[in-house]
Design a protein around this motif. Structure first.
Motif, PDB file in Angstrom:
ATOM      1  N   ILE A  48      86.919 -10.735  94.085  1.00 38.69           N
ATOM      2  CA  ILE A  48      86.401  -9.494  94.666  1.00 38.69           C
ATOM      3  C   ILE A  48      85.362  -9.777  95.745  1.00 38.69           C
ATOM      4  O   ILE A  48      85.365  -9.157  96.817  1.00 38.69           O
ATOM      5  N   GLU A  49      84.463 -10.726  95.493  1.00 42.76           N
ATOM      6  CA  GLU A  49      83.454 -11.075  96.490  1.00 42.76           C
ATOM      7  C   GLU A  49      84.099 -11.752  97.693  1.00 42.76           C
ATOM      8  O   GLU A  49      83.719 -11.487  98.853  1.00 42.76           O
ATOM      9  N   GLN A  50      85.063 -12.611  97.460  1.00 40.40           N
ATOM     10  CA  GLN A  50      85.767 -13.269  98.560  1.00 40.40           C
ATOM     11  C   GLN A  50      86.455 -12.235  99.450  1.00 40.40           C
ATOM     12  O   GLN A  50      86.423 -12.330 100.677  1.00 40.40           O
ATOM     13  N   GLU A  51      87.075 -11.235  98.819  1.00 39.09           N
ATOM     14  CA  GLU A  51      87.753 -10.184  99.575  1.00 39.09           C
ATOM     15  C   GLU A  51      86.751  -9.404 100.420  1.00 39.09           C
ATOM     16  O   GLU A  51      87.013  -9.100 101.595  1.00 39.09           O
ATOM     17  N   ALA A  52      85.613  -9.076  99.840  1.00 34.70           N
ATOM     18  CA  ALA A  52      84.580  -8.330 100.573  1.00 34.70           C
ATOM     19  C   ALA A  52      84.089  -9.122 101.778  1.00 34.70           C
ATOM     20  O   ALA A  52      83.946  -8.567 102.883  1.00 34.70           O
ATOM     21  N   LEU A  53      83.838 -10.395 101.601  1.00 31.44           N
ATOM     22  CA  LEU A  53      83.357 -11.217 102.711  1.00 31.44           C
ATOM     23  C   LEU A  53      84.427 -11.360 103.785  1.00 31.44           C
ATOM     24  O   LEU A  53      84.119 -11.434 104.978  1.00 31.44           O
ATOM     25  N   GLY A  54      85.690 -11.374 103.377  1.00 37.78           N
ATOM     26  CA  GLY A  54      86.774 -11.433 104.336  1.00 37.78           C
ATOM     27  C   GLY A  54      86.866 -10.178 105.188  1.00 37.78           C
ATOM     28  O   GLY A  54      87.283 -10.232 106.346  1.00 37.78           O
ATOM     29  N   LEU A  55      86.471  -9.035 104.611  1.00 39.21           N
ATOM     30  CA  LEU A  55      86.533  -7.753 105.314  1.00 39.21           C
ATOM     31  C   LEU A  55      85.291  -7.488 106.163  1.00 39.21           C
ATOM     32  O   LEU A  55      85.303  -6.599 107.023  1.00 39.21           O
ATOM     33  N   GLY A  68      71.042 -15.174  98.638  1.00 39.75           N
ATOM     34  CA  GLY A  68      71.589 -15.154  99.983  1.00 39.75           C
ATOM     35  C   GLY A  68      72.924 -15.834 100.190  1.00 39.75           C
ATOM     36  O   GLY A  68      73.308 -16.101 101.335  1.00 39.75           O
ATOM     37  N   SER A  69      73.654 -16.081  99.127  1.00 36.56           N
ATOM     38  CA  SER A  69      74.913 -16.818  99.261  1.00 36.56           C
ATOM     39  C   SER A  69      75.946 -16.081 100.117  1.00 36.56           C
ATOM     40  O   SER A  69      76.674 -16.701 100.895  1.00 36.56           O
ATOM     41  N   HIS A  70      76.006 -14.760  99.984  1.00 36.00           N
ATOM     42  CA  HIS A  70      76.955 -13.996 100.794  1.00 36.00           C
ATOM     43  C   HIS A  70      76.544 -14.009 102.264  1.00 36.00           C
ATOM     44  O   HIS A  70      77.375 -14.220 103.156  1.00 36.00           O
ATOM     45  N   SER A  71      75.261 -13.798 102.515  1.00 34.40           N
ATOM     46  CA  SER A  71      74.754 -13.803 103.888  1.00 34.40           C
ATOM     47  C   SER A  71      74.972 -15.156 104.554  1.00 34.40           C
ATOM     48  O   SER A  71      75.361 -15.244 105.723  1.00 34.40           O
ATOM     49  N   LEU A  74      78.585 -15.592 105.656  1.00 31.98           N
ATOM     50  CA  LEU A  74      78.931 -14.774 106.816  1.00 31.98           C
ATOM     51  C   LEU A  74      78.276 -15.295 108.090  1.00 31.98           C
ATOM     52  O   LEU A  74      78.864 -15.250 109.178  1.00 31.98           O
ATOM     53  N   GLN A  75      77.066 -15.791 107.963  1.00 29.30           N
ATOM     54  CA  GLN A  75      76.346 -16.317 109.119  1.00 29.30           C
ATOM     55  C   GLN A  75      76.932 -17.637 109.595  1.00 29.30           C
ATOM     56  O   GLN A  75      77.196 -17.819 110.792  1.00 29.30           O
ATOM     57  N   LYS A  76      77.171 -18.551 108.654  1.00 29.69           N
ATOM     58  CA  LYS A  76      77.596 -19.899 109.028  1.00 29.69           C
ATOM     59  C   LYS A  76      79.092 -20.018 109.265  1.00 29.69           C
ATOM     60  O   LYS A  76      79.540 -20.694 110.208  1.00 29.69           O
ATOM     61  N   GLU A  77      79.892 -19.390 108.406  1.00 25.23           N
ATOM     62  CA  GLU A  77      81.339 -19.572 108.473  1.00 25.23           C
ATOM     63  C   GLU A  77      82.032 -18.546 109.359  1.00 25.23           C
ATOM     64  O   GLU A  77      83.070 -18.827 109.947  1.00 25.23           O
ATOM     65  N   LYS A  78      81.462 -17.327 109.456  1.00 27.25           N
ATOM     66  CA  LYS A  78      82.088 -16.290 110.275  1.00 27.25           C
ATOM     67  C   LYS A  78      81.304 -15.959 111.537  1.00 27.25           C
ATOM     68  O   LYS A  78      81.771 -15.201 112.390  1.00 27.25           O
ATOM     69  N   GLY A  79      80.106 -16.538 111.656  1.00 23.86           N
ATOM     70  CA  GLY A  79      79.304 -16.348 112.857  1.00 23.86           C
ATOM     71  C   GLY A  79      78.816 -14.936 113.068  1.00 23.86           C
ATOM     72  O   GLY A  79      78.581 -14.511 114.207  1.00 23.86           O
TER      73      GLY A  79
END
Length: 236
Positions: A48-55, A68-71, A74-79
């Motif tokens: 569920i968390e992976q899906e949210a970060l993908g969206l 801050g794991s989600h942030s 998103l900052q490092k891997e998705k820019g």
């Protein structure tokens, strides 16, 4: 509040002899929680968390960011441009040490004059309003922070499974709560006890009704394996 959750997070980040957190609620027994779990990478996150970060897209607000794991992902891997907020000063200090560019000690209810394309309310984030009678004000505040075409991604759980069934298949719900998803949380760390605080697990139907009543569309994105789900809110 003693900010014991934040102390545990900062202890782990700084290698200051971190210990397990002990959590209990008004409907569950005490249980140990490893602080390391809050520092999990993308591969270790629930689907569920992976899906949210993908969206997640655009300018992102991570509400109740914790370690801050989600942030960080998103900052490092998705820019993405991410703002991470939490009421815990210790947690935000850990976020800064981990390299999150914009981490602030802030209550989302006090945030104003900013707009975001994606607002994250993960790890039962909608429950931070504490009680169902506060969900309208909470959703209105979140709505005010959405940019045009923006989205809120949140997960929660329907905890009805935690209550005993009667002979007719109904559930024994305590009469001292307005809504069965409302609990009181107790946290202990290194022998200290946190001030008990209100929390809420909101089932999808109740969330959907609350969203519609506050001018928001609500879509079910993903169902988990154990009464949990990911939902997306957007302005009608």
């Amino acid at each position: 509040m003693k900010d014991l959750f934040g102390k545990a997070i900062l202890d782990y980040q700084t290698n200051n002899n971190p210990e397990d957190l002990i959590t209990a609620t008004s409907i569950s027994e005490a249980d140990e929680m490893s602080v390391a779990y809050l520092f999990r990478d993308f591969k270790a996150m629930p689907k569920i968390e992976q899906e949210a970060l993908g969206l997640a897209r655009g300018k992102v607000l991570d509400v109740g960011c914790g370690a801050g794991s989600h942030s960080l992902y998103l900052q490092k891997e998705k820019g993405l441009d991410v703002t991470a907020i939490d009421i815990s000063a210790n947690a935000i200090e850990a976020c800064k040490l981990r390299g999150i560019n914009n981490a602030l000690v802030k209550d989302v209810m006090e945030l104003e004059d900013e707009k975001f394309d994606t607002i994250l309310l993960l790890m039962n984030g909608a429950g931070m309003c504490g009680r169902l009678n506060k969900i309208a004000d909470f959703l209105q505040q979140i709505k005010s922070l959405l940019a045009k075409g923006g989205q809120v991604l949140l997960d929660s759980s329907d905890i009805i499974y935690m209550f005993d069934e009667d002979e007719d298949g109904g559930k024994w719900i305590p009469t001292d709560t307005t809504y069965y998803g409302e609990v009181v949380f107790n946290v202990s760390y290194k022998g200290e006890n946190e001030t008990p605080f209100n929390w809420m697990y909101i089932d999808y139907n109740t969330l959907q009704n609350a969203a519609h009543a506050n001018g928001l569309d609500c879509d079910l994105i993903l169902k988990g394996k154990h009464y949990d789900y990911l939902a997306k809110l957007s302005v009608k």
